[in-house]
Design a protein around this motif. Structure first.
Motif, PDB file in Angstrom:
ATOM      1  N   TYR A  11      43.068  28.292  48.005  1.00 32.09           N
ATOM      2  CA  TYR A  11      42.685  28.819  46.702  1.00 32.09           C
ATOM      3  C   TYR A  11      42.459  27.730  45.660  1.00 32.09           C
ATOM      4  O   TYR A  11      41.818  27.966  44.656  1.00 32.09           O
ATOM      5  N   ILE A  44      43.724  32.649  39.244  1.00 32.47           N
ATOM      6  CA  ILE A  44      42.369  33.134  38.936  1.00 32.47           C
ATOM      7  C   ILE A  44      41.599  33.413  40.221  1.00 32.47           C
ATOM      8  O   ILE A  44      40.957  34.465  40.362  1.00 32.47           O
ATOM      9  N   ASN A  45      41.655  32.504  41.180  1.00 32.16           N
ATOM     10  CA  ASN A  45      40.952  32.699  42.448  1.00 32.16           C
ATOM     11  C   ASN A  45      41.519  33.878  43.233  1.00 32.16           C
ATOM     12  O   ASN A  45      40.774  34.650  43.829  1.00 32.16           O
ATOM     13  N   LYS A  48      40.293  37.126  41.668  1.00 28.22           N
ATOM     14  CA  LYS A  48      38.897  37.395  42.016  1.00 28.22           C
ATOM     15  C   LYS A  48      38.765  37.862  43.461  1.00 28.22           C
ATOM     16  O   LYS A  48      38.050  38.819  43.746  1.00 28.22           O
ATOM     17  N   GLU A  49      39.445  37.177  44.376  1.00 29.78           N
ATOM     18  CA  GLU A  49      39.329  37.517  45.793  1.00 29.78           C
ATOM     19  C   GLU A  49      39.853  38.916  46.109  1.00 29.78           C
ATOM     20  O   GLU A  49      39.309  39.627  46.938  1.00 29.78           O
ATOM     21  N   LYS A  51      40.156  41.372  43.875  1.00 25.43           N
ATOM     22  CA  LYS A  51      39.609  42.343  42.917  1.00 25.43           C
ATOM     23  C   LYS A  51      40.704  42.965  42.040  1.00 25.43           C
ATOM     24  O   LYS A  51      40.841  44.182  41.942  1.00 25.43           O
ATOM     25  N   GLU A  53      41.005  42.267  38.695  1.00 25.98           N
ATOM     26  CA  GLU A  53      40.628  41.922  37.322  1.00 25.98           C
ATOM     27  C   GLU A  53      41.250  42.835  36.269  1.00 25.98           C
ATOM     28  O   GLU A  53      41.511  42.412  35.160  1.00 25.98           O
TER      29      GLU A  53
END
Length: 70
Positions: A11, A44-45, A48-49, A51, A53
């Protein structure tokens, strides 16, 4: 999340961690070290990976940037 350093390395890139620490100082005036940059990039990664958010994520900043000159 309970990941090992090897698992988290997928990551976080070291250069990204350094840049995130610099960005944190320039934009938020938070003087943190590279491990904090890595922490933020990893979170953050991961968000995103997976989902995530719209979820609340808590992380801690445990170092300071007094060893660095950004």
């Amino acid at each position: 999340f309970g990941y090992t350093d090897d698992e988290m390395s997928r990551y976080v890139d070291e250069n990204d961690a350094i840049e995130k620490a610099k960005e944190l100082y320039k934009e938020e005036n938070i003087y943190a070290g590279i491990s904090t940059g890595a922490n933020l990039v990893g979170v953050i990664n991961y968000i995103k990976e997976h989902k995530l958010e719209n979820k609340r994520i808590l992380t801690f900043v445990m170092d300071k940037g007094d060893r660095y000159t950004w």
